[in-house]
Design an enzyme around this catalytic site. Structure first.
Site, PDB file in Angstrom:
ATOM      1  N   TRP A  21       0.838  -1.315  -0.049  1.00  0.00           N
ATOM      2  CA  TRP A  21      -0.034   0.017  -0.019  1.00  0.00           C
ATOM      3  C   TRP A  21       1.028   1.262  -0.057  1.00  0.00           C
ATOM      4  O   TRP A  21       0.327   1.969  -0.630  1.00  0.00           O
ATOM      5  CB  TRP A  21      -1.017   0.090   0.935  1.00  0.00           C
ATOM      6  CG  TRP A  21      -2.292  -0.942   1.026  1.00  0.00           C
ATOM      7  CD1 TRP A  21      -2.563  -2.146   1.451  1.00  0.00           C
ATOM      8  CD2 TRP A  21      -3.148  -0.685  -0.334  1.00  0.00           C
ATOM      9  NE1 TRP A  21      -3.486  -2.616   0.878  1.00  0.00           N
ATOM     10  CE2 TRP A  21      -4.051  -1.887  -0.021  1.00  0.00           C
ATOM     11  CE3 TRP A  21      -3.321   0.063  -1.272  1.00  0.00           C
ATOM     12  CZ2 TRP A  21      -5.123  -2.093  -1.016  1.00  0.00           C
ATOM     13  CZ3 TRP A  21      -4.191  -0.175  -2.158  1.00  0.00           C
ATOM     14  CH2 TRP A  21      -5.193  -1.034  -2.276  1.00  0.00           C
ATOM     15  N   ASP A  80      -1.596   6.332   6.442  1.00  0.00           N
ATOM     16  CA  ASP A  80      -2.546   5.541   5.946  1.00  0.00           C
ATOM     17  C   ASP A  80      -2.951   4.484   6.951  1.00  0.00           C
ATOM     18  O   ASP A  80      -2.341   3.555   6.893  1.00  0.00           O
ATOM     19  CB  ASP A  80      -2.058   5.001   4.530  1.00  0.00           C
ATOM     20  CG  ASP A  80      -3.354   3.885   4.121  1.00  0.00           C
ATOM     21  OD1 ASP A  80      -4.415   3.779   4.642  1.00  0.00           O
ATOM     22  OD2 ASP A  80      -2.945   3.202   2.960  1.00  0.00           O
ATOM     23  N   LYS A  90     -12.378  -1.715   6.719  1.00  0.00           N
ATOM     24  CA  LYS A  90     -11.744  -2.858   7.557  1.00  0.00           C
ATOM     25  C   LYS A  90     -12.226  -2.769   8.912  1.00  0.00           C
ATOM     26  O   LYS A  90     -12.561  -4.021   9.377  1.00  0.00           O
ATOM     27  CB  LYS A  90     -10.400  -2.503   7.372  1.00  0.00           C
ATOM     28  CG  LYS A  90      -9.735  -1.995   6.034  1.00  0.00           C
ATOM     29  CD  LYS A  90      -9.485  -3.250   5.137  1.00  0.00           C
ATOM     30  CE  LYS A  90      -9.017  -2.875   3.760  1.00  0.00           C
ATOM     31  NZ  LYS A  90      -7.876  -2.351   3.072  1.00  0.00           N
TER      32      LYS A  90
HETATM   33  C1  LIG Z   1      -7.456  -1.507   2.094  1.00  0.00           C
HETATM   34  C2  LIG Z   1      -6.368  -0.439   2.023  1.00  0.00           C
HETATM   35  C3  LIG Z   1      -6.239   0.555   1.182  1.00  0.00           C
HETATM   36  C4  LIG Z   1      -7.427   0.544   0.030  1.00  0.00           C
HETATM   37  O1  LIG Z   1      -8.644   1.085   0.307  1.00  0.00           O
HETATM   38  P1  LIG Z   1      -9.628   1.486  -0.739  1.00  0.00           P
HETATM   39  O2  LIG Z   1     -10.726   1.820   0.222  1.00  0.00           O
HETATM   40  O3  LIG Z   1      -9.736   0.482  -1.537  1.00  0.00           O
HETATM   41  O4  LIG Z   1      -9.223   2.600  -1.641  1.00  0.00           O
HETATM   42  C5  LIG Z   1      -5.313   1.268   1.074  1.00  0.00           C
HETATM   43  N1  LIG Z   1      -4.489   1.318   2.216  1.00  0.00           N
HETATM   44  C6  LIG Z   1      -4.308   0.079   3.130  1.00  0.00           C
HETATM   45  C7  LIG Z   1      -3.326   0.179   4.344  1.00  0.00           C
HETATM   46  C8  LIG Z   1      -5.509  -0.621   3.297  1.00  0.00           C
HETATM   47  O5  LIG Z   1      -5.331  -1.515   3.973  1.00  0.00           O
END
Ligand SMILES: *Cc1c(COP(=O)(O)O)cnc(C)c1O
Length: 363
Positions: free
Chosen positions: A104, A174, A198
């Site tokens: 990511w 993030d 999540k």
């Molecule tokens: C799932 C995830 C993403 C992607 O998120 P979207 O909602 O699909 O844009 C980005 N960063 C991390 C750490 C993730 O777990």
């Protein structure tokens, strides 16, 4: 809700707490005294505003939010923020630092490169066993607008054991797969963002916690609906926000508070992860975890079979046992069990029990 005997280990959209599904059933499909269910309310009306206010207050409580931070509820996901972070936070600067810790982080870097020069912060140590970037003071060029990290790499199964300290440079994270999974010192961050599917509810919503002084940096060309400052001024309602996802996030925040808050989440998540890692480490090499022990994610347990030919039989037998969505991300292969807040200890126990039984049959 019927007691659950099948378990969904998906990385996202992921399992919701049973209590949240029950409350959703009673609030999404039943009309209130205003003639509207939670699916039908205007975002400008008092009923939805009360839902929004309550969700924000609950989240602030859970995070023990320091003064001077705004909570935003924006449409979209973390991937949108990969572009919106540079658009909103570069200000006059031309560079930002990014730590390459895995899948990511690399996607965030690829997007940021379209807006600025990316300075490498201490990054990914590519050899097995995988390790997160080192903690401690990060000495970065002073003209970096911010320093971006990915504290839990959902795909790689990697987590930072401790946060880095980039000094005066705002730390941006993030936190999609780790926000609300353990206590967190918000004051260390300039910005935290997490898409909801999540640990915070359902897809379509991204939650941001942003330090007030950073709101002034948005480039003039940032579209109004994507401007952190404009949305902060409008209480996340400059245009129609994802009302359903915000309603559900509020139910999730209530559930976390009732379950004992972030300390309780952190303890339960560590215990579940320990159960599954013990099944890996105690298998005599039948199962293997590619991540160094101190850097293993407590919520995304990544592993593989020493004999890769057994991966498909493992997945088929697990599904027949009621254990679903254990396939690893297509980029890294192998297996992955996501054990977010909503996964009870019983799910981790069921997986560990099955793993021992499968290894016994095939060793
Ligand atoms: C799932 C995830 C993403 C992607 O998120 P979207 O909602 O699909 O844009 C980005 N960063 C991390 C750490 C993730 O777990």
């Amino acid at each position: 809700m019927n007691p659950t005997t099948t378990w969904n280990f998906a990385a996202g959209p992921a399992r919701l707490p049973d209590a949240v599904l029950e409350r959703a059933r009673d609030t999404l499909f039943v009309r209130g005294t205003d003639g509207a269910s939670a699916l039908e309310r205007p975002f400008t009306g008092e009923a939805f505003r009360a839902t929004l206010r309550r969700a924000r207050e609950r989240l602030a409580q859970l995070l023990d939010l320091p003064a001077g931070y705004h909570i935003l509820f924006l449409a979209g996901g973390a991937m949108h923020q990969f572009a919106l972070v540079p658009m909103n936070l570069l200000g006059g600067a031309r560079r930002a630092a990014y730590a390459d810790s895995g899948y990511w982080a690399q996607r965030a870097i690829a997007e940021a490169c379209r807006y600025c020069e990316v300075v490498a912060a201490p990054g990914f140590e590519g050899d097995a066993p995988l390790a997160a970037p080192p903690a401690g003071q990060w000495d970065l060029p002073a003209d970096c607008a911010y320093c971006h990290i990915t504290p839990n790499e959902t795909v790689d199964g990697l987590a930072y054991p401790a946060l880095p300290d980039p000094g005066d440079i705002p730390l941006v994270a993030d936190a999609t797969s780790c926000l609300l999974t353990a206590p967190l010192d918000v004051a260390r961050f300039g910005l935290l963002y997490a898409s909801a599917q999540k640990n915070l509810g359902v897809a379509g919503l991204c939650v941001l916690v942003v330090r007030e002084d950073l709101l002034e940096r948005a480039a003039p060309a940032v579209p109004a609906a994507l401007s952190y400052r404009r949305q902060a001024e409008a209480d996340s309602c400059l245009n129609t926000p994802p009302t359903l996802a915000i309603h559900l996030a509020g139910l999730v925040f209530d559930w976390i508070a009732e379950a004992g808050g972030l300390a309780a989440m952190g303890a339960a998540n560590r215990r579940k992860a320990a159960t599954v890692y013990a099944a890996i480490d105690g298998s005599g090499g039948f199962y293997r975890a590619p991540v160094a022990a101190a850097h293993r994610s407590p919520v995304n347990v990544r592993f593989h079979l020493a004999d890769d030919a057994l991966t498909e039989p493992f997945l088929a037998a697990a599904a027949a046992h009621g254990l679903h969505n254990l396939r690893g991300h297509r980029q890294v292969g192998g297996l992955r069990a996501s054990l977010y807040n909503a996964m009870p200890q019983a799910g981790a126990d069921a997986l560990a029990g099955f793993m021992a039984e499968f290894a016994g049959r095939h060793a």
